[in-house]
Design an enzyme around this catalytic site. Structure first.
Site, short mmCIF file in Angstrom:
data_model
loop_
_atom_site.label_atom_id
_atom_site.label_comp_id
_atom_site.label_asym_id
_atom_site.label_seq_id
_atom_site.Cartn_x
_atom_site.Cartn_y
_atom_site.Cartn_z
N SER A 45 40.31 51.12 28.06
CA SER A 45 38.98 51.44 27.53
C SER A 45 37.91 51.00 28.51
O SER A 45 38.11 50.06 29.30
CB SER A 45 38.77 50.71 26.20
OG SER A 45 37.41 50.72 25.80
N TYR A 52 39.09 43.13 21.30
CA TYR A 52 39.49 44.43 21.83
C TYR A 52 39.22 44.52 23.32
O TYR A 52 40.08 44.92 24.11
CB TYR A 52 38.74 45.54 21.08
CG TYR A 52 39.07 46.94 21.52
CD1 TYR A 52 40.23 47.57 21.08
CD2 TYR A 52 38.21 47.64 22.38
CE1 TYR A 52 40.53 48.87 21.47
CE2 TYR A 52 38.52 48.93 22.78
CZ TYR A 52 39.67 49.54 22.32
OH TYR A 52 39.97 50.84 22.72
#
Length: 243
Positions: A140, A153
């Site tokens: 990401s 995350y």
């Protein structure tokens, strides 16, 4: 001549499903897994098998080493030697770090990071024996720059980026390439927690003017793993010019 074999984790929906269908369309046999949703995983498998390729399914927590071993043993016995590994399984969590529970942190590390370690570890021996293979992880943009309200995350995705670069150096002499895609805002169920106003505000910041699609991630994943043996150790950003 038998088909090449691609392993895709987290394949019941979203990016994992799109990647699975792309490889099946290109004539690969696939092995796919998910943690919980057997029904949706079988829906993906049904579509794959309609393309006249083999599809092995597994439901379990591949962030657990025993489950990962079981999955890879089934691949070896029922399909054969792995050519491509796509580490896609993962979860997200929104909230302040001080409100994050130890259980949420552990779940994030297990799903997003341990699964990458275990699956790569289990795929590598066969790739070494053939002196060929591709490992691609779905990361990401928050692994590149970090995101407020998504510290766990971002941490796991940043770790995947470092893992990718280090493993690429380790496996390069054996003709095994290791890369990652740092995805921006992709139109998946993972982002369904965002309101329409949130999505509008974000897309207004993206030069491309929209979210990406799972199919666009799948196209890039296939392109990365198709041929180029000189491309390794790279974190390739797919974000419409956002970050």
């Amino acid at each position: 001549m038998s088909n090449k074999i691609a392993v895709i984790t987290g394949a019941s929906r979203g990016i994992g499903r799109a990647i699975t269908l792309k490889y099946a369309q290109m004539g690969y046999d696939v092995a796919i897994c998910c943690h919980h949703n057997k029904e949706r995983l079988e829906e993906t498998a049904k579509e794959v098998r309609s393309m006249q390729v083999r599809c092995l399914t597994y439901v379990g927590n591949i962030g657990n080493y025993n489950d990962a071993c079981t999955f890879f043993h089934e691949i070896e016995t029922k399909l054969g030697s792995i050519d491509i590994l796509i580490n896609n399984a993962g979860i997200s969590c929104f909230g302040l770090l001080q409100d994050t529970t130890p259980e949420q942190w552990d779940a994030m590390i297990t799903s997003n990071l341990n699964s990458v370690f275990y699956c790569s570890k289990l795929a590598i021996p066969e790739m070494l024996s053939k002196k060929s293979g591709k490992i691609l992880s779905i990361s990401s943009v928050w692994g590149n720059v970090g995101a407020s309200m998504e510290v766990p995350y971002s941490t796991t995705k940043g770790a995947i980026n470092a893992f990718t670069k280090a493993l690429a150096k380790e496996l390069g002499p054996s003709n095994i390439q290791v890369n990652a895609i740092a995805c921006g805002m992709i139109d998946t169920e993972m982002n369904a927690v965002l309101s329409e106003d949130d999505i509008t505000a974000i897309t207004e910041e993206i030069p491309a003017g929209r979210m990406g699609t799972p199919e666009e991630v799948a196209e890039l994943a296939f392109a990365i793993t198709k041929k180029n043996d000189y491309l390794t150790g790279q974190i390739i950003t797919l974000d419409g010019g956002w970050i």
